[in-house]
Every structure is written in C-alpha cells, then in structure tokens.
Design an enzyme around this catalytic site. Sequence first.
Site, PDB file in Angstrom:
ATOM      1  N   LEU A 118       0.826  -1.202   0.000  1.00  0.00           N
ATOM      2  CA  LEU A 118       0.000   0.000   0.000  1.00  0.00           C
ATOM      3  C   LEU A 118       0.861   1.254   0.000  1.00  0.00           C
ATOM      4  O   LEU A 118       1.902   1.306   0.647  1.00  0.00           O
ATOM      5  CB  LEU A 118      -0.919   0.011   1.219  1.00  0.00           C
ATOM      6  CG  LEU A 118      -1.977  -1.105   1.269  1.00  0.00           C
ATOM      7  CD1 LEU A 118      -2.775  -0.995   2.566  1.00  0.00           C
ATOM      8  CD2 LEU A 118      -2.908  -1.036   0.075  1.00  0.00           C
ATOM      9  N   LEU A 167       0.852  -5.770   0.917  1.00  0.00           N
ATOM     10  CA  LEU A 167      -0.122  -6.289  -0.039  1.00  0.00           C
ATOM     11  C   LEU A 167       0.554  -6.843  -1.285  1.00  0.00           C
ATOM     12  O   LEU A 167       0.035  -7.755  -1.925  1.00  0.00           O
ATOM     13  CB  LEU A 167      -1.115  -5.181  -0.418  1.00  0.00           C
ATOM     14  CG  LEU A 167      -2.301  -5.563  -1.312  1.00  0.00           C
ATOM     15  CD1 LEU A 167      -3.120  -6.690  -0.692  1.00  0.00           C
ATOM     16  CD2 LEU A 167      -3.178  -4.340  -1.573  1.00  0.00           C
ATOM     17  N   ASP A 198      -3.856  -7.881   5.162  1.00  0.00           N
ATOM     18  CA  ASP A 198      -4.737  -7.675   4.012  1.00  0.00           C
ATOM     19  C   ASP A 198      -4.452  -8.748   2.967  1.00  0.00           C
ATOM     20  O   ASP A 198      -3.623  -9.639   3.182  1.00  0.00           O
ATOM     21  CB  ASP A 198      -4.545  -6.267   3.424  1.00  0.00           C
ATOM     22  CG  ASP A 198      -3.091  -5.965   3.071  1.00  0.00           C
ATOM     23  OD1 ASP A 198      -2.316  -6.912   2.865  1.00  0.00           O
ATOM     24  OD2 ASP A 198      -2.732  -4.773   3.014  1.00  0.00           O
TER      25      ASP A 198
END
Length: 313
Positions: A118, A167, A198
Amino acid sequence: TSTFIEALAANGTTNIQTSVTGVTASKRRFIDDRRDQPFDKRLRFSVRQTESAYRYRDIVVRKQDGFTHVLLSTKSSDNNSLNPEVMKEVQSALNTAAADDSKLVLLSAVGSVFCCGLDFIYFIRRLTDDRKRESTKMAEAIRNFVNTFIQFKKPIIVAVNGPAIGLGASILSLCDVVWANEKAWFQTPYTTFGQSPDGCSSLTFPRIMGLASANEMLFSGRKLTAQEACAKGLVSQVFWPGTFTQEVMVRIKELVTCNSVVLEESKALVRNIMKVDLEQANDKECEALKKIWGSAQGMDSMLKYLQRKIDEF
C-alpha cells in the site's frame, strides 16, 4: 502524545505535508539500500514505447501470443506501491484479459522492485482530511482489488523480480504460480505501521506455511529470502537473476500451448473450494482495516510510525 502528534493536531495538514515529504525521501533511501541492481529509466521508456495495445499511467499491459502481460510501472507512487488509482488499473487489465482470448495473465514489474504494498504516504495524506470517509474508501478499494484476484478464472502467473512487501506479498497467495528472482525478498510488516493483515493473508498464509511461520510474518514482519519463501510454499520456483526473464518466458510459452478450457477447469478445481472462504476473509480484513484507520488510536499508531521513520533519517 508526542510533540509531533500535537503539532499535527494544532496545524492540520501543513505539518503532515512536510513530514510526508521527509518520509517519502526516507522511503526512497530505504528501498535504494536494498535494491540489487540499478533502476534503468530507459527500460521504463522502452517498455512503454513498444506497447501499443493498451496504455495506462501506472501499469503497462502487453497483449502477447496467448497471454496478457501486466507490468507494474507506477508514476503516481514510488516503488510500484498500490494506491486506489494503481489498483483500478490492474483491475481493468485483469477484466480485459478475462474477456479476451488470453489463456493466462503474467504479472511482473518494471525496475528492480516488484511491489511495496500500500502507498502509505497516499493514505496518510487523505486520512488527515476526513478519517471516517477516507478509511471507508480505502478499505473498499482494497476489497475490490483483492476480489478481482479471487474471482479471476484464468491462471495468474507472477514473476517477482525484487522486494514484495505488504499487499504486494500477500496477493501472491491468490495467484496460481509464483516464480521469483534469487534476489527477491518478501515481508508483511503490518503491525510495524499500525495495520492489520490484508490480501487474505490472514487465511492463506497459515494454510500455506503453517500457523507459526505465518504469525512470524504477519505479527513480527519477518523478512523471507526467495529460497525461504520457496521452502515455505509461498513461491513455486526460484531462478538465477541473470536468466530470470528467459526462464519465465520459456515456461510461459509452454503453458500457453495448453488448451484454454483445460487451464480454466484445472484452476477451478483447485481454487473454487476456497473461493467463499477467501471472499469472507477479504471482507473481514477490510472491515478491520476500516476500523483501525477510522479510529483515533489507529491514526496515532500510523503517525508515530511516520515520526519514527523521520527520526531514523
């Protein structure tokens, strides 16, 4: 609360902008220290100039014989980080490949970094404006991005050329074959900057590498070498850097000789049994992220992480 946090509360986004600038420079130095080869800007130019089928800002999509090649090549973020704009472009490329005659998708990156996860700077900037609204928007962007991988029916092959973080590492478990450069490494340091897992990693990592190893990655941010990631099942094969691209393309060309129906049905048999579980895990993870990002404590954790990074440099 630290002086840094108090200053943010008193002066709003002016100080955060200055702080973000400092962290952006720090982030570049952090990655530069770990890059295994210099980034050649001519490569980015060459890749973009030779592409004629689809043009995007943050990715390059090359329609080749039997497959679609998607390369992360971000302009709106540093080191192939993922913000909503980048994620939407990847989703668009996958949706196009799902509907055309591509038998599979090859996902890789331009440069010496695969994906830094991210775009932390992007999120911090927006969370200081309207925390509740922006945290919801961010969580939904991640939910849609991850669901695109979960629901994609054709094989997704990944060529990891360098660091895969956050991620950028967790989505690998949603793909079907992962080949890595010997110099690549993998890390999910979520708790370090006040974030929960995530990319369905809360579900897939324990299933792939066992609970103890998964917890070590998700909680303490242990960094895995390419060989360690291969031994734990996150990576399929590791290739020598000098011949990495050639090794990948030889195997891709072998795969595209297979019947497209056989490839899709084979993937369905392997993946469909987990599809509902993955979607539920994605929903739960995004709800947790929204809760953390939308809370004062969550913002405080991220700002303290930001301050630590500034202090380090």
